[in-house]
Design a protein around this motif. Structure first.
Motif, PDB file in Angstrom:
ATOM      1  N   PRO A 114      -6.726  10.650  44.116  1.00  0.00           N
ATOM      2  CA  PRO A 114      -7.877  10.887  43.259  1.00  0.00           C
ATOM      3  C   PRO A 114      -8.085   9.687  42.335  1.00  0.00           C
ATOM      4  O   PRO A 114      -7.132   9.030  41.932  1.00  0.00           O
ATOM      5  CB  PRO A 114      -7.478  12.124  42.438  1.00  0.00           C
ATOM      6  N   GLY A 115      -9.355   9.440  41.992  1.00  0.00           N
ATOM      7  CA  GLY A 115      -9.648   8.295  41.131  1.00  0.00           C
ATOM      8  C   GLY A 115     -10.695   8.627  40.085  1.00  0.00           C
ATOM      9  O   GLY A 115     -11.720   9.242  40.389  1.00  0.00           O
ATOM     10  N   LEU A 116     -10.416   8.234  38.864  1.00  0.00           N
ATOM     11  CA  LEU A 116     -11.366   8.438  37.754  1.00  0.00           C
ATOM     12  C   LEU A 116     -12.151   7.136  37.590  1.00  0.00           C
ATOM     13  O   LEU A 116     -11.612   6.132  37.139  1.00  0.00           O
ATOM     14  CB  LEU A 116     -10.604   8.812  36.482  1.00  0.00           C
ATOM     15  N   HIS A 117     -13.430   7.170  37.984  1.00  0.00           N
ATOM     16  CA  HIS A 117     -14.185   5.933  38.141  1.00  0.00           C
ATOM     17  C   HIS A 117     -15.324   5.743  37.158  1.00  0.00           C
ATOM     18  O   HIS A 117     -15.902   4.653  37.098  1.00  0.00           O
ATOM     19  CB  HIS A 117     -14.745   5.864  39.560  1.00  0.00           C
ATOM     20  N   GLY A 155     -10.043   4.429  33.258  1.00  0.00           N
ATOM     21  CA  GLY A 155      -9.814   5.399  34.333  1.00  0.00           C
ATOM     22  C   GLY A 155      -9.033   4.758  35.458  1.00  0.00           C
ATOM     23  O   GLY A 155      -9.184   3.558  35.716  1.00  0.00           O
ATOM     24  N   THR A 156      -8.197   5.530  36.102  1.00  0.00           N
ATOM     25  CA  THR A 156      -7.285   4.976  37.112  1.00  0.00           C
ATOM     26  C   THR A 156      -7.231   5.832  38.371  1.00  0.00           C
ATOM     27  O   THR A 156      -7.610   6.996  38.359  1.00  0.00           O
ATOM     28  CB  THR A 156      -5.846   4.902  36.558  1.00  0.00           C
ATOM     29  N   LEU A 157      -6.762   5.263  39.452  1.00  0.00           N
ATOM     30  CA  LEU A 157      -6.087   5.985  40.504  1.00  0.00           C
ATOM     31  C   LEU A 157      -4.629   6.026  40.055  1.00  0.00           C
ATOM     32  O   LEU A 157      -4.121   4.979  39.610  1.00  0.00           O
ATOM     33  CB  LEU A 157      -6.177   5.242  41.850  1.00  0.00           C
ATOM     34  N   PRO A 158      -3.991   7.159  40.044  1.00  0.00           N
ATOM     35  CA  PRO A 158      -4.276   8.435  40.712  1.00  0.00           C
ATOM     36  C   PRO A 158      -5.009   9.485  39.887  1.00  0.00           C
ATOM     37  O   PRO A 158      -4.842  10.673  40.164  1.00  0.00           O
ATOM     38  CB  PRO A 158      -2.858   8.918  41.027  1.00  0.00           C
ATOM     39  N   GLY A 159      -5.865   9.122  38.964  1.00  0.00           N
ATOM     40  CA  GLY A 159      -6.687  10.129  38.302  1.00  0.00           C
ATOM     41  C   GLY A 159      -6.506  10.227  36.802  1.00  0.00           C
ATOM     42  O   GLY A 159      -7.198  10.995  36.153  1.00  0.00           O
ATOM     43  N   GLY A 160      -5.582   9.453  36.244  1.00  0.00           N
ATOM     44  CA  GLY A 160      -5.340   9.530  34.807  1.00  0.00           C
ATOM     45  C   GLY A 160      -6.387   8.779  33.998  1.00  0.00           C
ATOM     46  O   GLY A 160      -6.869   7.723  34.415  1.00  0.00           O
ATOM     47  N   LEU A 161      -6.713   9.341  32.837  1.00  0.00           N
ATOM     48  CA  LEU A 161      -7.576   8.675  31.850  1.00  0.00           C
ATOM     49  C   LEU A 161      -6.680   8.171  30.725  1.00  0.00           C
ATOM     50  O   LEU A 161      -5.807   8.902  30.236  1.00  0.00           O
ATOM     51  CB  LEU A 161      -8.599   9.666  31.301  1.00  0.00           C
ATOM     52  N   PHE A 162      -6.888   6.929  30.314  1.00  0.00           N
ATOM     53  CA  PHE A 162      -6.083   6.328  29.246  1.00  0.00           C
ATOM     54  C   PHE A 162      -6.978   5.946  28.089  1.00  0.00           C
ATOM     55  O   PHE A 162      -8.144   5.595  28.265  1.00  0.00           O
ATOM     56  CB  PHE A 162      -5.355   5.083  29.747  1.00  0.00           C
ATOM     57  N   ARG A 163      -6.382   5.981  26.881  1.00  0.00           N
ATOM     58  CA  ARG A 163      -7.085   5.558  25.674  1.00  0.00           C
ATOM     59  C   ARG A 163      -6.280   4.457  24.989  1.00  0.00           C
ATOM     60  O   ARG A 163      -5.043   4.517  24.915  1.00  0.00           O
ATOM     61  CB  ARG A 163      -7.243   6.745  24.716  1.00  0.00           C
ATOM     62  N   SER A 164      -6.999   3.453  24.500  1.00  0.00           N
ATOM     63  CA  SER A 164      -6.384   2.428  23.656  1.00  0.00           C
ATOM     64  C   SER A 164      -7.089   2.455  22.312  1.00  0.00           C
ATOM     65  O   SER A 164      -8.313   2.613  22.243  1.00  0.00           O
ATOM     66  CB  SER A 164      -6.522   1.046  24.304  1.00  0.00           C
TER      67      SER A 164
END
Lengths: 370, 89
Positions: free
Chosen positions: A160-163, A121-130
């Motif tokens: 925004p942040g996905l934490h 999870g990141t700022l600015p709000g994106g969710l990433f998958r590896s």
């Protein structure tokens, strides 16, 4: 029982090990990335790989990993795809949302049946998958492109942040994420589709007609009980909330002493009614009540709270514990937390007694048991 | 050929020696630098290939103006410095 935890701080990553049998004998065994801002760390329970997210300021966000027994190496940091020409992406204030990783704010392994899968999870709000243990990352477009994502706004940060990322132990395709400020979002299909799941949360910082809008809630931290995954806890900007139905609904826990304000929460891995918090006075006064650092613990789902202070500073203590800086081990007996003023404490009896590991670390961002 | 020199502080994180490359704009020059030193790219440019917020580029003593497109012209034998901006602390 875990005998090791990682401490990510403003000036480096510290590995703390338990020596011998004495409960107070926890020591800093290794220091890595000294001088660098480490926003998040993780030990992957599946294969022992360690991860450290760095924020070099001028030079941007980087991710490093070390295979079990191996040396640190830089791997790919999550990167946003090219922003389409002419795309307008602004928050509710008209401020531009950058399509660029500003901070790594959450890092979790996928399910035990998903070797190599990682979530970030990141700022600015994106969710990433590896799918390859952090060698490559891909933005989860279904959430990033969701129309309601553009209603999110910063809480405690400009963006925004996905934490928080909770992978359901019963089904690795079931994901729940916490966003400041964007509530709780759930996917039942591995990220193919998403639904906001913050019904019942209340935002005291909004006008009355908007206080129960699920998509503007500020969950500071979301955690899920390992053995009873329908039980979730949230330390919210203006209170504590609990779900017992897998985030379909949330109930506010009221009358929490000495305060219901804070950032961090930990839930016991097998006792869903047992959770810990580290309170501050309130959002506009972010210091412990009366200068006494305490941990609160409920064992009855929030009906009552113990105030735990044994071993913690009780005079002129101004420690605040950030959202990722409290953790519990797999046994449910050992907890550790670190503070903004560099204090680090560990308990081996669910918080009844705390041992100070250090009071002179850099500001602590994340504590994670190995 | 333009000569591109990086802030010595980058050396703490990765090798980034000066390079002589051709190109008529900052973008062309940096593309060639990063083609030869791919790990350095993300330290200087953000995810959208714009100059990072707290980085600066000087071409023959002049700070570039186009931080997004990097279209500032580069003369033959230009001296280019990629540095940290004081705005970043």
């Amino acid at each position: 029982m875990s005998d090791r935890f990682l401490v990510a701080t403003r000036k480096g990553l510290f590995t703390v090990d338990r020596n011998g049998s004495g409960g107070s004998d926890w020591r800093i065994a290794e220091a890595d990335f000294l001088g660098d801002n480490v926003s998040m760390a993780l030990v992957d329970r599946r294969d022992g790989t360690r991860y450290a997210a760095l924020d070099h300021g001028h030079f941007g966000v980087k991710l490093h990993r070390a295979k079990a027994g191996g040396a640190w190496e830089e791997c790919a940091a999550p990167a946003y795809p090219p922003k389409p020409e002419g795309e307008v992406d602004q928050d509710q204030w008209g401020k531009e949302i950058p399509w660029s990783t500003v901070r790594i704010w959450a890092l979790e392994p996928g399910g035990d049946d998903q070797s190599g899968v990682m979530w970030c999870g990141t700022l600015p709000g994106g969710l990433f998958r590896s799918d390859d243990g952090g060698t490559t990352w891909e933005l989860v477009r279904t959430l990033w492109d969701h129309p309601q994502r553009k209603e999110w706004f910063g809480g405690g940060a400009d963006l925004p942040g996905l934490h928080s990322i909770c992978v359901d132990p019963r089904d690795s395709r079931c994901l729940r994420v916490g966003v400041s400020c964007g509530g709780v979002w759930q996917s039942d299909d591995g990220g193919e589709s998403w639904h906001c799941r913050a019904e019942g949360m209340r935002a005291a910082y909004m006008p009355p007609e908007g206080q129960f809008n699920p998509n503007i809630q500020d969950p500071h931290r979301l955690v899920q009980c390992r053995d009873a995954p329908d039980a979730l806890w949230v330390q919210h900007h203006n209170g504590i909330f609990r779900s017992t139905d897998g985030s379909k609904s949330w109930r506010e826990i009221e009358n929490v002493r000495p305060s219901n304000f804070g950032f961090a929460v930990a839930v016991h891995p097998s006792a869903p009614d047992t959770a810990w918090f580290v309170p501050g006075i309130k959002d506009e006064l972010r210091i412990p009540v009366d200068g006494k650092l305490v941990v609160t613990r409920t064992r009855d789902g929030g009906k009552s709270f113990d105030i735990l202070r044994n071993g913690l500073p009780q005079e002129h203590a101004y420690d605040i514990v950030f959202r990722h800086a409290l953790d519990i081990d797999e046994s449910g007996d050992r907890l550790a937390f670190g503070s903004t003023t560099g204090g680090l404490w560990v308990s081996e009896d669910q918080g009844d007694l705390w041992h100070c590991v250090s009071h002179s670390l850099p500001p602590v961002y994340s504590v994670r048991f190995a | 050929m333009a000569r591109v020199t990086f802030t010595a502080n980058l050396e703490r994180h990765l090798a980034c020696p000066p390079m002589d490359v051709s190109g008529s704009t900052v973008r062309e020059v940096l593309d060639r630098v990063f083609a030869a030193n791919q790990p350095a790219r993300g330290y200087v440019l953000d995810d959208q290939a714009a100059l990072r917020k707290h980085m600066v580029v000087f071409v023959d003593g002049q700070q570039i103006r186009d931080r997004i497109g990097l279209s500032d012209p580069v003369a033959d034998n230009a001296e280019i410095y990629v540095l940290q901006a004081l705005s970043g602390g």
